[in-house]
Design an enzyme around this catalytic site. Sequence first.
Site, short mmCIF file in Angstrom:
data_model
loop_
_atom_site.label_atom_id
_atom_site.label_comp_id
_atom_site.label_asym_id
_atom_site.label_seq_id
_atom_site.Cartn_x
_atom_site.Cartn_y
_atom_site.Cartn_z
CG HIS A 121 -0.19 -0.06 2.54
ND1 HIS A 121 0.31 1.05 3.18
CD2 HIS A 121 0.14 -1.12 3.31
CE1 HIS A 121 0.89 0.69 4.31
NE2 HIS A 121 0.81 -0.63 4.40
CG ASP A 122 -0.41 4.26 1.33
OD1 ASP A 122 -1.25 5.04 0.84
OD2 ASP A 122 -0.66 3.53 2.32
N GLY A 139 5.07 -1.03 2.72
CA GLY A 139 4.27 0.15 2.44
C GLY A 139 5.08 1.43 2.36
#
Length: 258
Positions: A121-122, A139
């Site tokens: 994520h991200d 992440g």
Amino acid sequence: MSRVHPQAVVDPQAKLGEDVEVGAFTVIGPDVEIDEGTWVGPHAVLQGPTRIGRNNRIYQFAALGEAPQHKGYQGEPTRLLIGDGNTIREFVTCHRGTVQGRGETRIGSDNWLMAYCHVAHDCLLGDDLLFANSASLAGHVDVGDHATLGGFALVHQFCRIGAYAFCGFGSGINRDVPPFVTVSGQMAVPHGVNTVGLRRHGFTAERIQAVKRAYRMLYRQGLRLEEARERMAEELADSEDVQRLVAFIDATQRGLVR
């Protein structure tokens, strides 16, 4: 006209562009958009909100756009954005962002993600990247254009990999890797300038020499990071490549591999 295998499951809310091909047993959920010319093989799973650009090739068992592996995630409509011309091989996983981060995971164009790679994520990935088998990002990792991660390379959350960097097989990366630098090992340490990669991308001998001078200041002359940064900024002010390296140092939060 898109071509969807009769044994694929495509949500009516998904949007497929012209000449998109979807293989058997693939599942495409709502809020997924796929632009023209992209091929999705069999047994892939694409969830949304996800936007996939033109002329990508997504192989069997890839899982794109699934919810992030983050305990704070509460079902918010975060996104995965993928550019054009990427090759995403078997069992690759790319997750959406979190509201605690950017709110989206972004992958650029013309990248190769080989089998079993993971983009958490991200993350923010540039263009023309090569991730060999099982390279994995935690992440909030940023990867600059034209970088390479060898097989089984692992990158700690919030690290940055600079443009044209080369991370060797099995590298454990828990700090920022500067642009143009080769690293390897557990934990990763610098091993010189990525000369081969720079030549392949059209760098002249003069540009490479300037980068090598900067590398020596950073890693070979016993200078503190602040001292090396000042010398690079002053003595190599005419090199745009070195000034990119200086800017990268200025933005570091985790420190550089040393």
